[in-house]
Scaffold this motif. Structure first.
Motif, PDB file in Angstrom:
ATOM      1  N   MET A   1      -4.593  62.783  45.346  1.00  0.00           N
ATOM      2  CA  MET A   1      -5.241  61.475  45.334  1.00  0.00           C
ATOM      3  C   MET A   1      -4.221  60.361  45.200  1.00  0.00           C
ATOM      4  SD  MET A   1      -8.730  61.832  43.198  1.00  0.00           S
ATOM      5  CE  MET A   1      -9.765  63.265  43.310  1.00  0.00           C
TER       6      MET A   1
ATOM      7  N   SER B   1      -9.115  59.817  49.617  1.00  0.00           N
ATOM      8  CA  SER B   1      -9.515  60.406  48.339  1.00  0.00           C
ATOM      9  C   SER B   1     -10.731  59.689  47.762  1.00  0.00           C
ATOM     10  CB  SER B   1      -8.343  60.358  47.363  1.00  0.00           C
ATOM     11  OG  SER B   1      -7.858  59.044  47.227  1.00  0.00           O
ATOM     12  N   GLU B   2     -10.767  58.389  47.896  1.00  0.00           N
ATOM     13  CA  GLU B   2     -11.844  57.626  47.287  1.00  0.00           C
ATOM     14  C   GLU B   2     -13.184  57.963  47.937  1.00  0.00           C
ATOM     15  OE1 GLU B   2     -10.854  53.570  46.713  1.00  0.00           O
ATOM     16  OE2 GLU B   2     -12.925  53.009  46.277  1.00  0.00           O
TER      17      GLU B   2
ATOM     18  N   TYR C   1     -14.238  61.514  47.040  1.00  0.00           N
ATOM     19  CA  TYR C   1     -14.665  61.630  45.642  1.00  0.00           C
ATOM     20  C   TYR C   1     -16.046  61.007  45.445  1.00  0.00           C
ATOM     21  CZ  TYR C   1     -14.238  61.340  40.526  1.00  0.00           C
ATOM     22  OH  TYR C   1     -14.423  61.477  39.174  1.00  0.00           O
ATOM     23  N   ARG C   2     -16.250  59.883  46.115  1.00  0.00           N
ATOM     24  CA  ARG C   2     -17.519  59.178  45.900  1.00  0.00           C
ATOM     25  C   ARG C   2     -18.636  59.661  46.815  1.00  0.00           C
ATOM     26  NH1 ARG C   2     -17.771  55.188  42.615  1.00  0.00           N
ATOM     27  NH2 ARG C   2     -19.342  53.970  43.660  1.00  0.00           N
TER      28      ARG C   2
ATOM     29  N   ASN D   1     -17.925  68.994  43.512  1.00  0.00           N
ATOM     30  CA  ASN D   1     -17.532  69.753  42.331  1.00  0.00           C
ATOM     31  C   ASN D   1     -16.031  70.024  42.324  1.00  0.00           C
ATOM     32  OD1 ASN D   1     -17.931  71.200  39.990  1.00  0.00           O
ATOM     33  ND2 ASN D   1     -18.555  73.077  41.018  1.00  0.00           N
ATOM     34  N   PHE D   2     -15.471  70.243  43.522  1.00  0.00           N
ATOM     35  CA  PHE D   2     -14.061  70.606  43.631  1.00  0.00           C
ATOM     36  C   PHE D   2     -13.148  69.463  43.199  1.00  0.00           C
ATOM     37  CE2 PHE D   2     -10.080  71.393  45.916  1.00  0.00           C
ATOM     38  CZ  PHE D   2      -9.845  72.692  45.523  1.00  0.00           C
TER      39      PHE D   2
ATOM     40  N   GLY E   1     -15.192  66.396  37.658  1.00  0.00           N
ATOM     41  CA  GLY E   1     -16.358  66.766  36.867  1.00  0.00           C
ATOM     42  C   GLY E   1     -17.661  66.161  37.381  1.00  0.00           C
TER      43      GLY E   1
ATOM     44  N   HIS F   1     -19.189  62.536  35.635  1.00  0.00           N
ATOM     45  CA  HIS F   1     -19.142  62.366  34.171  1.00  0.00           C
ATOM     46  C   HIS F   1     -18.977  60.906  33.770  1.00  0.00           C
ATOM     47  CE1 HIS F   1     -17.546  66.753  33.642  1.00  0.00           C
ATOM     48  NE2 HIS F   1     -18.763  66.681  34.139  1.00  0.00           N
ATOM     49  N   GLU F   2     -18.164  60.161  34.560  1.00  0.00           N
ATOM     50  CA  GLU F   2     -17.872  58.788  34.158  1.00  0.00           C
ATOM     51  C   GLU F   2     -18.959  57.823  34.614  1.00  0.00           C
ATOM     52  OE1 GLU F   2     -16.118  60.678  36.154  1.00  0.00           O
ATOM     53  OE2 GLU F   2     -15.582  59.653  38.012  1.00  0.00           O
TER      54      GLU F   2
ATOM     55  N   PHE G   1     -27.287  54.775  36.907  1.00  0.00           N
ATOM     56  CA  PHE G   1     -27.719  53.865  37.964  1.00  0.00           C
ATOM     57  C   PHE G   1     -28.212  54.651  39.174  1.00  0.00           C
ATOM     58  CE2 PHE G   1     -25.139  50.731  35.711  1.00  0.00           C
ATOM     59  CZ  PHE G   1     -25.952  49.622  35.802  1.00  0.00           C
TER      60      PHE G   1
ATOM     61  N   GLU H   1     -28.038  53.831  42.119  1.00  0.00           N
ATOM     62  CA  GLU H   1     -27.032  53.722  43.178  1.00  0.00           C
ATOM     63  C   GLU H   1     -25.906  54.744  43.053  1.00  0.00           C
ATOM     64  OE1 GLU H   1     -25.358  49.790  43.875  1.00  0.00           O
ATOM     65  OE2 GLU H   1     -27.137  48.998  42.867  1.00  0.00           O
ATOM     66  N   ASP H   2     -25.696  55.280  41.849  1.00  0.00           N
ATOM     67  CA  ASP H   2     -24.614  56.242  41.662  1.00  0.00           C
ATOM     68  C   ASP H   2     -25.031  57.674  41.993  1.00  0.00           C
ATOM     69  OD1 ASP H   2     -22.608  54.513  40.956  1.00  0.00           O
ATOM     70  OD2 ASP H   2     -23.076  54.562  38.811  1.00  0.00           O
TER      71      ASP H   2
END
Lengths: 380, 407
Positions: free
Chosen positions: A199, A219-220, A223-224, A233-234, A237, A286-287, A360, A362-363
């Motif tokens: 990343m 990466s972004e 990830y998103r 998952n890979f 978290g 997680h975040e 949220f 949206e997440d």
């Protein structure tokens, strides 16, 4: 100015009993720095070998700069390798660096010129006469890189090159590696099991599993917006909740009711269509989970909480991970979510404390319920 | 379940001093993580405990019994390395029970115990699977079960970077699992787990931080993180740190409030760059003391708005922003000036025409707000809680560089 293209690559071993690569199509543009990630046995190394010519594909073509190089040997492809266990000869740094040129019979003047240039690029010019025995791994990596540059190759293939370095050292070296690749106009592909490294310095990441490319993106975006539960998952978290479609708004928005009396979320899905009552998985990281004390005053808060879905929860476990506090939170419906909060988070919660949990809409990412959830979530 | 006591242990190899007068006691059933940079002596320390090497001087006791001269096979230690090699021709059950079969005549008993251990590592029903049919994570569990089985009733489990070669996600799941397994009432083993990964280190009951053959700190994770003995330890347990050197210009009496069970007093520091910053510490610093202090990158909160009223707030322009998964890594170019909170008129002399710029490294969770607002070129305000500053007596610039240098 090399770009690399793989067309319909298939690689079988043992008369087709093992399919290492299955219909791989891939393009890596000139001066890109690409990362190849995936669980062990996914075909990463085979792919590197096919690109470099160490292994011939069963089916398909390898193109470098638009030229079909399938079948031609590695030395004709302009490719250099850096591996974790560098083969350092008991010679001086300069001789190690210029070994390939010497073998190829270049003139003494040319060798000196190219060797000095390469050593200067990696910052080892002042140590050219040393014998690199007992050198730190970081310096040996530098030497490996100088050797690759000196060989004149424009494609750099790296299999876990920083695997043997201390985390702090590799953090420093990786930025320099990226800078050199960009400055020297190299095209690079690196295999690593360190997602953070990929990343941090890659232009994009290619995720493989069972001989297939699952997703390729920055990466972004990976990830998103993972395109599968596995990719999600890979890369870090996640939490998943099981639910079903309760309402279809016909504009790619769906109401999803979480099982066992969980909440209802309104989730957007552009790429997948769902039908009413279909079983689904809801994914979030997680975040992305917000925690509030029970008496939190939402109405008079400065922050904008529009679109947050609140649930009751209780802290079942908490521990420090060195950088964040990890909370395990039991929701009212028997689901447990894992939550990461910075240590400077304004609230500290105790075990068994009742709290409000917020996510949220949206997440949330929505996925079809897989045939075999355990297998889909299995990172091995 | 063994207590390990090490007294004045030193170890030389090929003329190099690898370990230097190590003294430590590991209690029965403790799960210890051992960290340190390459070449710090980690491998030698576990090798000495397992009996693979002979110390140059000093003694090792297991449960009060001197084992310094006892050969490795009689020490009852189970080892698992990063490069564990399973026997390729044996299935899971036979791999796990191999060591015990060599020692015990009663094979049926051995199989029974092995099955219990296989249950523990969650491989029930897979006992006849061959190693090549196992995924990386499964192989790891088999290797763990095998290491456990090599230990008789009271023994020591040594894990040498067991997860180094695994992907991050898998590591996350396995490391907690492993601790739960060895801490289960059935085993309750004394465990030493060598690692280079900060998160992994944090799961120890206590952490040994080793550097250049000496123990820098041997403490609980909380202590190592919040009360590092020196800059080396503080830096080792950080991704990135910001450091400042300066002088204490004011000190306020201890607050009544406790933080992490400590009484903290507030100090105000004027840095070499003429910034005014607050810190809270339980250390006994006085006005006039020269100090060096650090703030870890993850101890900042960031706001999109420019809000200078808060103490310890720094505003600046984002020079670099890097997406790192769960965290966004930001480099902030901050023009510093003395901040309010401390009344500015008393400190007008530190105002200069040209404000010095300093790069502040921060890390914030990648929430939607962060991703949308914290982009290169934007001006943001960051703030750190004074309790999170770690203050040391002044460290000379040269030494600072030496400790923070990455080789």
């Amino acid at each position: 100015m090399p770009d690399i293209e793989l067309q319909h690559i298939r690689k079988e071993f043992e008369d087709g009993k093992i399919i290492a690569l299955n219909e791989i199509n891939l393009k890596i543009n000139n001066n890109d720095f690409a990362f190849l990630l995936g669980p062990s046995g996914c075909g990463k190394t085979t792919m590197l070998r096919v690109i470099s010519g160490l292994t011939q594909p069963t089916v398909g073509k390898v193109l470098i700069d638009g030229v079909d190089v399938t079948g031609s040997p590695p030395q004709e492809r302009g490719i250099a390798f850096i591996f974790q266990d560098f083969n350092i000869f008991p010679l001086s740094v300069f001789e190690n660096c210029t070994y390939a040129l010497k073998v190829q019979g270049y003139s003494r003047d040319y060798i000196i010129q190219e060797g000095e240039k390469a050593l200067t690029i990696v910052g080892l010019a002042h140590r050219a006469d040393e014998i690199p025995i007992g050198w730190s791994n970081g310096d040996l990596q530098r030497l490996g890189l100088a050797r690759a540059i000196c060989s004149g190759a424009k494609i750099l293939i790296m299999d876990e090159p920083l695997g043997s370095l201390d985390p702090k050292i590799s953090a420093e070296f990786r930025w320099e590696l990226r800078r050199i690749i960009k400055d020297q106009g190299l095209t690079a592909i690196q295999v690593t099991h360190n997602q953070e490294e990929a990343m941090a310095i890659g232009d994009y990441i290619i995720i493989m599993r069972e001989g297939l490319i699952l997703q390729q993106n920055t990466s972004e975006l990976l990830y998103r917006y993972p395109n599968s539960l596995f990719v999600g998952n890979f890369l870090g978290g996640i939490n998943i909740l099981e639910g079903y479609i309760r309402k279809d708004y016909q504009d790619n928005y769906y109401d999803v009711k979480i099982r066992l009396g969980g909440p209802t979320f309104k989730i957007h899905s552009t790429d997948k269509k769902f039908s009413l009552d279909e079983n689904v998985i809801v994914l979030f990281r997680h975040e992305e989970v917000y925690l509030f004390p029970l008496d939190y005053d939402f109405e008079n808060s400065q922050a904008d909480w529009t679109g947050i879905v609140l649930m009751d929860g209780s802290i079942s476990e908490k521990y420090l991970t060195g950088k964040a506090m990890r909370y395990m939170v039991e929701l009212g419906n028997e689901d447990t979510v894992s939550v990461a909060k910075p240590e400077v988070f304004q609230y500290q919660f105790d075990i068994n404390e009742g709290i409000k949990v917020g996510i949220f809409n949206e997440d949330l990412r929505l996925f079809k319920y897989p045939k075999n959830l355990a297998k889909e979530m299995d990172l091995q | 379940m063994t207590q390990i006591k090490i007294e004045n242990l030193s170890f030389q190899r090929r003329g190099f001093q690898i370990l230097n007068n190590i003294n430590l006691t590991i209690e029965n059933g403790e799960y210890i993580t051992l960290v340190g940079p390459t070449g710090s002596g980690k491998s030698s320390l576990i090798g000495l405990i397992a009996g693979l090497y002979k110390p140059t001087s000093g003694k090792i006791y297991f449960d009060g019994i001197d084992v310094t001269k006892i050969p490795p096979e009689e020490r009852n230690c189970g080892l698992m390395f990063e490069s564990y090699a399973l026997f390729p021709h044996l299935n899971i059950l036979d791999n796990v029970s191999y060591a015990r079969h060599m020692k015990e005549a009663n094979h049926q008993d051995t199989y029974d115990i092995s099955r219990e251990v296989i249950d523990l590592v969650r491989l029930t029903d897979r006992e006849s699977t061959m190693p090549h049919e196992c995924s990386g994570g499964m192989q790891q569990r088999v290797a763990l079960a095998r290491a456990i089985m090599a230990i008789e009733k009271r023994g020591i489990l040594i894990l040498d970077e067991p997860f180094k070669a695994l992907d991050a996600g898998l590591r996350l799941n396995l490391r907690r699992e492993v601790k739960n397994i060895v801490k289960s009432p059935l085993l309750n083993m004394t465990t030493i787990h060598v690692t280079n990964d900060m998160k992994e280190a944090m799961m120890g009951d206590r952490i040994i931080v080793l550097d250049q053959g000496t123990i820098r700190q041997f403490d609980s994770p909380d202590q190592v993180l919040y009360n590092p003995k020196d800059l080396f330890v503080a830096n080792f347990f950080s991704t990135e740190i910001n450091h400042f050197s300066g002088k204490i210009i004011a000190r306020e009496p201890t607050e009544g409030k406790m933080f992490r069970e400590k009484q903290l007093s507030k100090i105000i520091i004027s840095t070499n760059e003429n910034y005014i910053l607050y810190a809270k510490t339980d250390k006994n610093f006085q006005v006039g003391d020269e100090v060096t202090f650090i703030i870890r990158s993850q101890y900042f909160k960031a706001r999109h708005k420019r809000r200078e009223s808060k103490t310890n707030s720094i505003y600046g322009k984002i020079k670099r922003a890097k997406f790192m998964g769960a965290w966004l890594r930001i480099e902030l170019e901050a023009p510093f000036k003395p901040h309010n909170g401390l009344s500015e008129k008393n400190h007008t002399e530190v105002h200069t025409n040209t404000l010095p710029m300093k790069t502040i490294k921060i890390e914030v969770p990648t929430t939607r707000t962060a991703i949308h607002n914290f982009i290169v070129g934007e001006t943001i305000t960051v703030y750190y809680p004074s309790e999170f500053v770690i203050v040391f007596p002044r460290i000379p610039e040269k030494k600072l560089e030496q400790i923070l240098r990455v080789d």
